[in-house]
Design a protein around this motif. Structure first.
Motif, PDB file in Angstrom:
ATOM      1  N   VAL A  15      41.752  40.208  53.868  1.00 45.99           N
ATOM      2  CA  VAL A  15      42.228  40.323  52.494  1.00 45.99           C
ATOM      3  C   VAL A  15      41.116  39.855  51.569  1.00 45.99           C
ATOM      4  O   VAL A  15      40.611  38.744  51.717  1.00 45.99           O
ATOM      5  N   VAL A  16      40.732  40.702  50.635  1.00 47.33           N
ATOM      6  CA  VAL A  16      39.758  40.333  49.609  1.00 47.33           C
ATOM      7  C   VAL A  16      40.521  40.158  48.310  1.00 47.33           C
ATOM      8  O   VAL A  16      41.226  41.075  47.864  1.00 47.33           O
ATOM      9  N   ALA A  17      40.400  38.978  47.711  1.00 46.81           N
ATOM     10  CA  ALA A  17      41.221  38.616  46.552  1.00 46.81           C
ATOM     11  C   ALA A  17      40.339  38.269  45.363  1.00 46.81           C
ATOM     12  O   ALA A  17      39.629  37.269  45.380  1.00 46.81           O
ATOM     13  N   LEU A  18      40.390  39.104  44.359  1.00 52.94           N
ATOM     14  CA  LEU A  18      39.706  38.849  43.096  1.00 52.94           C
ATOM     15  C   LEU A  18      40.765  38.239  42.180  1.00 52.94           C
ATOM     16  O   LEU A  18      41.439  38.936  41.436  1.00 52.94           O
ATOM     17  N   ARG A  43      34.797  33.424  39.898  1.00 55.91           N
ATOM     18  CA  ARG A  43      33.688  33.462  38.953  1.00 55.91           C
ATOM     19  C   ARG A  43      32.801  32.253  39.209  1.00 55.91           C
ATOM     20  O   ARG A  43      33.236  31.286  39.845  1.00 55.91           O
ATOM     21  N   PRO A  44      31.535  32.276  38.754  1.00 56.53           N
ATOM     22  CA  PRO A  44      30.619  31.172  39.078  1.00 56.53           C
ATOM     23  C   PRO A  44      31.154  29.796  38.722  1.00 56.53           C
ATOM     24  O   PRO A  44      30.875  28.820  39.428  1.00 56.53           O
ATOM     25  N   GLU A  45      31.944  29.696  37.645  1.00 52.84           N
ATOM     26  CA  GLU A  45      32.513  28.394  37.271  1.00 52.84           C
ATOM     27  C   GLU A  45      33.796  28.076  38.018  1.00 52.84           C
ATOM     28  O   GLU A  45      34.364  26.985  37.876  1.00 52.84           O
ATOM     29  N   ILE A  73      33.911  32.440  47.676  1.00 49.29           N
ATOM     30  CA  ILE A  73      32.564  32.834  47.298  1.00 49.29           C
ATOM     31  C   ILE A  73      32.552  33.068  45.793  1.00 49.29           C
ATOM     32  O   ILE A  73      33.474  33.676  45.241  1.00 49.29           O
ATOM     33  N   ALA A  74      31.549  32.531  45.130  1.00 49.43           N
ATOM     34  CA  ALA A  74      31.410  32.696  43.685  1.00 49.43           C
ATOM     35  C   ALA A  74      30.503  33.889  43.407  1.00 49.43           C
ATOM     36  O   ALA A  74      29.357  33.933  43.871  1.00 49.43           O
ATOM     37  N   LEU A  75      31.021  34.858  42.652  1.00 54.17           N
ATOM     38  CA  LEU A  75      30.270  36.058  42.317  1.00 54.17           C
ATOM     39  C   LEU A  75      30.327  36.301  40.813  1.00 54.17           C
ATOM     40  O   LEU A  75      31.362  36.091  40.190  1.00 54.17           O
ATOM     41  N   ILE A 366      34.477  25.421  45.513  1.00 58.58           N
ATOM     42  CA  ILE A 366      33.886  26.614  44.903  1.00 58.58           C
ATOM     43  C   ILE A 366      32.687  27.074  45.719  1.00 58.58           C
ATOM     44  O   ILE A 366      31.788  26.278  46.028  1.00 58.58           O
ATOM     45  N   ASP A 367      32.667  28.332  46.130  1.00 64.86           N
ATOM     46  CA  ASP A 367      31.557  28.943  46.858  1.00 64.86           C
ATOM     47  C   ASP A 367      31.292  28.255  48.206  1.00 64.86           C
ATOM     48  O   ASP A 367      30.181  28.314  48.721  1.00 64.86           O
TER      49      ASP A 367
END
Length: 400
Positions: A15-18, A43-45, A73-75, A366-367
């Motif tokens: 599962v990829v979750a945005l 998001r990066p933050e 993962i932060a993108l 985060i990340d």
């Protein structure tokens, strides 16, 4: 077999979750509990729900609650390389779920329809505030706003000043509906070999919760009133104070229960032939008299005496508890979960299954898995066939 390695129904699913905040993370956390590998794109933050509070060993209670067992993962999806990395993840994914602002994924070229054209076995789920129709579809939407827009607030609480329902009910319900839709889509894929698109909105979720008040108003001509700890269409059904100050909530569902309540609890069998107590509809019309009669009896008894009588009469009742009371409640089930090197106790899943773990996996920083995921989903080298995953099924069909 150890508790942490019990076979689960969604083992092998990716599962990829945005996702952010509550609705989508609630859904994906339950998919993770069922064995799915959930990659959370932040998001990066970071997901802004990380900053709602610091109540759980320095972490947000919201984030701890609905992000266990995921990889982060932060993108920055405005950057071509990061967007390409997400696209490579989606080649392998079984499910893609997102709850960004309306139109955001389409502008990035990863709208659900386009993704399923490229990856026919992919199940997509879009969670929005108002859906993709109507004049409000582009509006931002958060839980309390939807509580107001849907009319939930208008039927909740006591008369007087408006009040928020005390939990994020619209977000949670949308997450539940997304979970149901995704699981049904996976069953459908087992039969057809093709993925499908699920759309869930907070407004639709709240409107469906409003089914009874809606029908009462549209077809009965009268909306239910805000009656506090009473029931708008049943009497007696509400909280009454005992001599020791404890509030007991009682519920009468039918005339048999009313008769037992009169005989055993109120010790007033004469009420069974009283014209103002003759049926539930009549009792609702005469609620002040009915509730006043019950309140008078309860006020002369301790809560222990009231509970003894209610138990004898087999009348449904409950205590009006605080959150602190819930923490020590004998019926509460919890699971242990590591948070920042400490152990937190969190409410257990409301469904009990043979694959449930004895403890919950940690939530990610985060990340936390960013470097490993970038390696795993790196762009193919010259010797690799970049079209390989687009011309073969994602994976063997997995039962759910």
């Amino acid at each position: 077999m150890s508790a942490q390695h019990r076979p689960k129904p969604l083992d092998g699913m990716l599962v990829v979750a945005l996702e952010q905040a509550v609705a989508a993370p609630w859904c994906t956390s339950r998919l993770a509990d069922a064995g799915a590998r959930v990659i959370k794109i932040e998001r990066p933050e970071g997901d802004f729900a990380r900053g709602y509070d610091r109540a759980v060993h320095g972490e947000s209670s919201y984030f701890v609650w609905i992000n266990r067992g995921k990889e982060s993962i932060a993108l920055d999806l405005k950057q071509p390389d990061d967007l390409a990395l997400l696209e490579r993840m989606l080649v392998q994914a079984d499910v893609f779920i997102q709850n960004l602002a309306p139109g955001a994924t389409q502008r990035l070229g990863i709208g659900s329809d386009a993704l399923r054209q490229r990856h026919p076995r992919l199940v997509t789920c879009d969670i929005s505030g108002y859906g993709d129709h109507g004049s409000l579809q582009l509006m931002k939407a958060y839980d309390l706003l939807i509580q107001a827009e849907s009319g939930l607030i208008s039927i909740s609480g006591a008369p007087g000043e408006w009040g928020r329902i005390g939990v994020s009910l619209c977000d949670i319900t949308a997450g539940m509906n997304a979970l149901i839709g995704i699981q049904q889509a996976l069953f459908q894929r087992d039969r057809t070999g093709r993925g499908s698109g699920i759309q869930v909105s907070l407004f639709d979720s709240a409107a469906e919760l409003m089914g009874v008040p809606y029908l009462q108003t549209r077809h009965g001509g009268k909306a239910p009133e805000r009656v506090g700890l009473k029931h708008p269409t049943i009497a007696p059904y509400g909280a009454f104070t005992c001599a020791d100050g404890r509030d007991i909530l009682v519920s009468i569902q039918n005339e048999r229960e009313w008769a037992d309540f009169c005989r055993e609890v109120l010790r007033r069998p004469d009420l069974l032939t009283h014209p103002q107590f003759a049926s539930n509809a009549v009792r609702v019309e005469n609620r002040p008299l009915v509730d006043g009669t019950v309140a008078e009896v309860f006020a002369g008894l301790t809560s222990a005496e009231v509970i003894d009588r209610l138990t004898t009469a087999r009348t449904a009742f409950g205590s009006v508890n605080s959150v602190q009371d819930l923490i020590s409640h004998p019926q509460l089930r919890t699971r242990r979960m590591k948070v920042n090197g400490h152990v937190a106790e969190v409410p257990a899943l409301p469904w009990i299954t043979e694959w449930e773990d004895d403890s919950y996996r940690e939530m990610p920083a985060i990340d936390a898995q960013g470097e490993a995921l970038r390696r795993e989903f790196a762009a193919p080298g010259p010797a690799d066939n970049p079209a390989r995953h687009d011309t073969t099924p994602h994976r063997a069909s997995t039962p759910v």
